[in-house]
Design an enzyme around this catalytic site. Structure first.
Site, mmCIF file in Angstrom:
data_model
loop_
_atom_site.group_PDB
_atom_site.id
_atom_site.type_symbol
_atom_site.label_atom_id
_atom_site.label_comp_id
_atom_site.label_asym_id
_atom_site.label_seq_id
_atom_site.Cartn_x
_atom_site.Cartn_y
_atom_site.Cartn_z
ATOM 1 C CG HIS A 39 -1.758 1.198 1.390
ATOM 2 N ND1 HIS A 39 -3.123 1.203 1.225
ATOM 3 C CD2 HIS A 39 -1.405 2.482 1.695
ATOM 4 C CE1 HIS A 39 -3.571 2.444 1.411
ATOM 5 N NE2 HIS A 39 -2.552 3.224 1.704
ATOM 6 C CD GLU A 40 1.711 3.425 3.724
ATOM 7 O OE1 GLU A 40 1.846 4.532 3.170
ATOM 8 O OE2 GLU A 40 0.704 3.130 4.393
ATOM 9 C CG HIS A 78 0.572 6.328 -0.876
ATOM 10 N ND1 HIS A 78 -0.492 7.122 -1.221
ATOM 11 C CD2 HIS A 78 0.154 5.612 0.189
ATOM 12 C CE1 HIS A 78 -1.509 6.887 -0.404
ATOM 13 N NE2 HIS A 78 -1.142 5.973 0.468
HETATM 14 NI NI NI Z 1 -2.383 5.274 2.038
#
Ligand code: NI
Length: 177
Positions: free
Chosen positions: A142-143, A146
């Site tokens: 998830h990170e 980004h």
């Molecule tokens: Ni996030």
């Protein structure tokens, strides 16, 4: 240091690819990391990527134990990961509910690789190389998304599995973030 405002979905900076960190251990880098940690803790996040506070550098932080937002999460050690590289390992994908400090108040069911090797560097340029699975693997994917300008809603396969926390999980005390 300082708690920074977290950019929200719709801000074009969240859709940009970030640039690699070139200089390790600098006062600027350490100050950025301190701001990110303060911001993540204040928001009870499981992780935070630099672009979420408007800095387009390939740097993420995550972990530090269960949080108010993910009380059942396995403990993930607090980690600062610079210039990460991910490699999915054998084990397929699994779908779990996921949220994001840049998409406040919502959750979506997101498939992620179950097992993962990740490599990168700590703030002083020392290598990190870990093989992980489950929630730890999910948070890292998830990170790092980004850093490539990807927000989790674009990974949801069935948009019926996307909504407001209070409606999806009535009566549960998940924070409305
Ligand atoms: Ni996030």
């Amino acid at each position: 240091m300082a708690i920074k405002p977290i950019l929200r979905m719709g801000d074009p900076r969240l859709l940009q690819a970030s640039e690699p960190v070139r200089d390790f251990g600098t006062p600027e880098l350490l100050a950025l990391i301190a701001d990110m940690e303060d911001t993540m803790r204040a928001a009870h996040g499981a992780g935070l990527a630099a672009p979420q506070i408007g800095v387009l550098s390939r740097l993420v932080i995550f972990g530090g134990g269960p949080t108010a937002r993910y009380p059942d999460a396995d403990a993930v050690p607090y980690t600062v990961l610079v210039n990460p590289k991910l490699k999915a390992l054998r084990g397929g994908t699994e779908s779990e509910w996921e949220g994001c400090l840049s998409v406040p108040g919502m959750r979506g069911l997101v498939p992620r690789y179950r097992r993962l090797r990740y490599r990168g560097f700590d703030p002083w340029g020392r290598p990190i190389d870990r093989t992980v699975e489950g929630f730890h693997a999910r948070v890292v994917q998830h990170e790092v998304d980004h850093l490539d300008g990807v927000l989790y809603p674009t990974r949801i396969k069935d948009l019926r599995k996307f909504g407001f926390i209070e409606e999806l999980f009535p009566g549960q005390s998940l924070r409305d973030d």
